[in-house]
Design a protein around this motif. Structure first.
Motif, PDB file in Angstrom:
ATOM      1  N   GLN A  71       0.829  -1.199   0.000  1.00 18.09           N
ATOM      2  CA  GLN A  71       0.000   0.000   0.000  1.00 18.09           C
ATOM      3  C   GLN A  71       0.866   1.251   0.000  1.00 18.09           C
ATOM      4  N   ARG A  72       1.935   1.236   0.790  1.00 23.46           N
ATOM      5  CA  ARG A  72       2.834   2.389   0.816  1.00 23.46           C
ATOM      6  C   ARG A  72       3.516   2.593  -0.530  1.00 23.46           C
ATOM      7  N   LYS A  74       2.265   1.731  -3.399  1.00 23.41           N
ATOM      8  CA  LYS A  74       1.220   2.235  -4.288  1.00 23.41           C
ATOM      9  C   LYS A  74       0.979   3.718  -4.061  1.00 23.41           C
ATOM     10  N   ASP A  75       0.939   4.132  -2.779  1.00 20.38           N
ATOM     11  CA  ASP A  75       0.724   5.544  -2.456  1.00 20.38           C
ATOM     12  C   ASP A  75       1.884   6.403  -2.946  1.00 20.38           C
ATOM     13  N   GLU A  76       3.105   5.892  -2.836  1.00 24.32           N
ATOM     14  CA  GLU A  76       4.262   6.661  -3.311  1.00 24.32           C
ATOM     15  C   GLU A  76       4.242   6.828  -4.822  1.00 24.32           C
ATOM     16  N   THR A  77       3.866   5.782  -5.540  1.00 19.79           N
ATOM     17  CA  THR A  77       3.844   5.878  -7.004  1.00 19.79           C
ATOM     18  C   THR A  77       2.716   6.801  -7.446  1.00 19.79           C
ATOM     19  N   CYS A  78       1.595   6.794  -6.736  1.00 22.06           N
ATOM     20  CA  CYS A  78       0.505   7.711  -7.075  1.00 22.06           C
ATOM     21  C   CYS A  78       0.901   9.161  -6.790  1.00 22.06           C
ATOM     22  N   ALA A  79       1.623   9.384  -5.704  1.00 24.37           N
ATOM     23  CA  ALA A  79       2.060  10.731  -5.358  1.00 24.37           C
ATOM     24  C   ALA A  79       3.061  11.258  -6.385  1.00 24.37           C
ATOM     25  N   HIS A  80       3.933  10.377  -6.879  1.00 22.69           N
ATOM     26  CA  HIS A  80       4.893  10.791  -7.888  1.00 22.69           C
ATOM     27  C   HIS A  80       4.205  11.038  -9.230  1.00 22.69           C
ATOM     28  N   ALA A  81       3.176  10.279  -9.519  1.00 22.35           N
ATOM     29  CA  ALA A  81       2.472  10.454 -10.787  1.00 22.35           C
ATOM     30  C   ALA A  81       1.681  11.767 -10.798  1.00 22.35           C
ATOM     31  N   ILE A  82       1.152  12.164  -9.647  1.00 22.26           N
ATOM     32  CA  ILE A  82       0.382  13.399  -9.572  1.00 22.26           C
ATOM     33  C   ILE A  82       1.297  14.614  -9.643  1.00 22.26           C
TER      34      ILE A  82
END
Length: 83
Positions: A71-72, A74-82
């Protein structure tokens, strides 16, 4: 929100170690408690049976840590994508 302040890679490593050790405890407990029950004295037999309870608990903790790490990540990759 997260129970550990470690990088996800370290949490994954920790979870893998917990999964392996939990499986080892379970297998040793099963082999001793049900395979060697006639050769063991009572305290050792109680210890072997307790390993059959401790092993799955360690497995569950390792599995939950693996889910936290994923989950962490996934959250890091989403934060980098945004960003």
């Amino acid at each position: 929100m997260y129970p550990l302040n470690l990088p996800p890679a370290q949490i994954l490593q920790l979870s893998s170690q917990l999964l392996c050790s939990g499986l080892a405890l379970l297998l040793v407990g099963l082999a001793a408690a049900y395979g060697l029950e006639k050769q063991l004295n009572v305290p050792t037999l109680v210890l072997a049976h307790s390993l059959t309870l401790i092993g799955p608990s360690v497995l569950k903790i390792g599995y939950v840590l693996r889910l936290v790490a994923q989950q962490r990540l996934k959250d890091e990759t989403c934060a980098h994508a945004i960003a």
